[in-house]
Design an enzyme around this catalytic site. Structure first.
Site, short mmCIF file in Angstrom:
data_model
loop_
_atom_site.label_atom_id
_atom_site.label_comp_id
_atom_site.label_asym_id
_atom_site.label_seq_id
_atom_site.Cartn_x
_atom_site.Cartn_y
_atom_site.Cartn_z
CD GLU A 79 6.98 14.86 3.33
OE1 GLU A 79 6.99 13.87 4.07
OE2 GLU A 79 6.13 15.04 2.45
CB CYS A 111 2.81 14.50 0.51
SG CYS A 111 4.24 13.41 0.61
CG HIS A 233 0.45 13.11 -2.85
ND1 HIS A 233 1.71 13.62 -3.10
CD2 HIS A 233 0.62 12.04 -2.04
CE1 HIS A 233 2.60 12.90 -2.44
NE2 HIS A 233 1.97 11.94 -1.80
N1 COA Z 1 5.51 -6.56 -13.45
C1 COA Z 1 4.50 -5.68 -13.28
N2 COA Z 1 4.00 -5.33 -12.06
C2 COA Z 1 4.57 -5.87 -10.96
C3 COA Z 1 5.63 -6.79 -11.07
C4 COA Z 1 6.10 -7.14 -12.37
N3 COA Z 1 7.10 -8.01 -12.55
N4 COA Z 1 6.00 -7.16 -9.82
C5 COA Z 1 5.18 -6.50 -8.95
N5 COA Z 1 4.32 -5.72 -9.66
C6 COA Z 1 3.29 -4.84 -9.14
C7 COA Z 1 2.52 -5.43 -7.97
O1 COA Z 1 1.48 -6.27 -8.40
C8 COA Z 1 2.00 -4.16 -7.30
O2 COA Z 1 0.91 -3.66 -8.04
P1 COA Z 1 -0.49 -3.42 -7.29
O3 COA Z 1 -0.18 -2.49 -6.16
O4 COA Z 1 -1.36 -2.81 -8.33
O5 COA Z 1 -0.94 -4.74 -6.80
C9 COA Z 1 3.14 -3.15 -7.53
O6 COA Z 1 3.93 -3.70 -8.58
C10 COA Z 1 4.02 -2.96 -6.30
O7 COA Z 1 4.40 -4.23 -5.86
P2 COA Z 1 4.50 -4.55 -4.30
O8 COA Z 1 4.95 -5.95 -4.13
O9 COA Z 1 3.25 -4.13 -3.62
O10 COA Z 1 5.70 -3.57 -3.93
P3 COA Z 1 6.47 -3.33 -2.60
O11 COA Z 1 5.83 -4.01 -1.45
O12 COA Z 1 7.91 -3.62 -2.88
O13 COA Z 1 6.37 -1.71 -2.41
C11 COA Z 1 5.25 0.49 -2.28
C12 COA Z 1 5.33 -0.93 -2.91
C13 COA Z 1 4.99 1.47 -3.40
C14 COA Z 1 4.07 0.57 -1.34
C15 COA Z 1 6.55 0.89 -1.61
O14 COA Z 1 7.40 1.27 -2.60
C16 COA Z 1 6.45 1.99 -0.58
O15 COA Z 1 6.43 1.72 0.60
N6 COA Z 1 6.42 3.29 -1.01
C17 COA Z 1 6.40 4.46 -0.17
C18 COA Z 1 5.07 4.80 0.48
C19 COA Z 1 4.07 5.32 -0.41
O16 COA Z 1 4.40 5.67 -1.52
N7 COA Z 1 2.82 5.39 0.06
C20 COA Z 1 1.71 5.80 -0.74
C21 COA Z 1 0.81 6.82 -0.09
S1 COA Z 1 1.50 8.44 0.02
#
Ligand code: COA
Length: 388
Positions: A79, A111, A233
């Site tokens: 991709e 993916c 994945h």
């Molecule tokens: N210590 C430990 N864990 C922590 C933390 C800390 N200080 N602060 C936050 N976290 C945890 C949160 O609780 C959350 O865990 P959970 O999902 O089990 O609840 C995790 O870290 C992520 O935190 P969040 O606030 O949800 O992160 P974000 O909104 O900044 O982004 C993603 C999270 C991964 C979704 C983002 O990086 C993203 O958009 N990624 C790309 C898309 C993707 O990967 N999609 C998945 C399907 S293919």
């Protein structure tokens, strides 16, 4: 006749950034990245690597002269392709020196692409049992500096040889899949960075998993107890764990312990490389087979593939006798541990360094890149590849 994965090759760029350091720079608690998201190191592709070079570097690890004779189909799943029209697989075919009586195509569905490629390859081998299909998932995951997705970037490629009577994993016939129109992740044609609705993406990943898992169980009559491990994945290593937990109540305590333990082992390489999009599931499979030393031949491994947009699929394979002998375990762990750690400043500079978009020429210095195949520049709008 059994059909499946005969060989698996890996390429990860020689540079990485430490997630603790990235977290500090972004004013984020490092444990959010290392525990909350579950990533330790993020592979960084220098400008001398793209989806084509990484694919060839992964394939070079496995393709020998005998394979070169047998390969009559090259499928590059990506991709982060380098051309809107011409398939990157043609460059791969050329750089590997394969014979001309072969099909070469590029496949895209986020993916999920490499899984579609494997299913196509299975059909091809069923019709042509003496041939082999080279399937490669190769990608650079780019969300942008200081975005929510940044901690889930990465780069790399996994190459697989699909053939009859495979040496590693014989793929079973049962397979459950699903397509639905979901705007959870996409990359508009004008952009070199992905757009994502992270929350929706997480939800859909799990919803697709439970859907195809239910479908698979009904089709096969199998359940959690029939699996030594389930691979996923992994856009980041916490993601698959959430999906696995969603079905864990169906099994016994022993099932939960076995599957969770093996989940952690299968995620080891993904933790060290990051998201490689099309190759991520197969990096997960490779990590399981190489790092779990006592996984028994004859046991069943599940594979969950998810490509945003979205398509999901669950299928499975049976480990073959002596499968570990086919895997260059030491070489992989050595190449992953001997990579160069770069500063966040250097990572940002590499991220911002892109190829010209106005048709001008560029010559790149490939001397600092230890990979065998590199991008040496662009001339007359044509990428110039070198095999050292
Ligand atoms: N210590 C430990 N864990 C922590 C933390 C800390 N200080 N602060 C936050 N976290 C945890 C949160 O609780 C959350 O865990 P959970 O999902 O089990 O609840 C995790 O870290 C992520 O935190 P969040 O606030 O949800 O992160 P974000 O909104 O900044 O982004 C993603 C999270 C991964 C979704 C983002 O990086 C993203 O958009 N990624 C790309 C898309 C993707 O990967 N999609 C998945 C399907 S293919």
């Amino acid at each position: 006749m059994q059909i499946g994965i005969d060989k698996i090759g890996l390429y990860a760029p020689h540079l990485y950034v430490d997630m603790n350091k990235l977290a500090v720079r972004r004013n984020v608690d490092p444990e959010k990245f290392t525990i909350g998201i579950g990533q330790e190191k993020m592979a960084v592709a220098p400008i001398t690597q793209d989806a084509v070079t990484m694919a060839v570097n992964a394939a070079l690890e496995i393709v020998d002269d005998k394979d070169k004779e047998a390969i009559d189909f090259v499928i590059l799943a990506t991709e982060s392709g380098i051309d809107h029209s011409k398939a990157g697989a043609i460059y791969v075919h050329h750089l590997l020196g394969l014979h001309e009586h072969a099909r070469s195509v590029e496949l895209k569905q986020a993916c999920y692409g490499a899984t579609a490629a494997i299913q196509m390859a299975k059909g091809h081998i069923a019709l042509h049992p003496d041939s082999k299909v080279l399937v490669i998932g190769s990608d650079i995951a780019r969300y942008g500096l200081a975005t929510a997705g940044e901690a889930t970037q990465g780069a790399g490629a996994v190459a697989m040889l699909i053939g009859a009577d495979p040496d590693i994993l014989a793929l079973e016939e049962n397979s459950a899949f699903k397509t639905d129109e979901v705007m959870d992740f996409w990359r508009p044609i004008h952009s070199d960075k992905a757009l994502v609705d992270g929350k929706l993406s997480n939800e859909q990943y799990i919803a697709f998993f439970t859907n195809v898992w239910e479908q698979y169980k009904a089709q096969s009559g199998l359940g959690l107890a029939d699996f030594a491990a389930i691979t996923f994945h992994l856009p980041y290593t916490k993601m698959g764990k959430k999906a696995l937990k969603a079905v864990m109540d169906e099994g016994t305590d022993d099932d939960a312990e076995r599957l969770m333990t093996n989940y952690q082992i299968s995620a080891e390489y993904n933790r060290m490389v990051g998201n490689i999009y099309t190759g991520s599931l197969y990096l997960n499979v490779l990590s399981l087979l190489e790092n779990k030393e006592d996984l028994q031949p004859g046991t069943r491994i599940g594979l969950y593939s998810y490509g945003s947009g979205a398509v999901g699929e669950f299928f499975a394979g049976i480990l073959q006798p002596n499968y570990r002998k086919q895997l260059p375990v030491k070489q992989h762990s050595q190449s992953l541990t001997s990579r160069t750690k770069i500063s966040v400043d250097d990572y940002e500079a590499i991220f911002e360094e892109t190829l010209p978009t106005d048709g001008s020429e560029v010559t790149l210095d490939v001397s600092a890149d230890p990979a065998e195949v590199c991008l040496a520049g662009v001339k007359d709008d044509m990428r110039q590849y070198v095999r050292k």
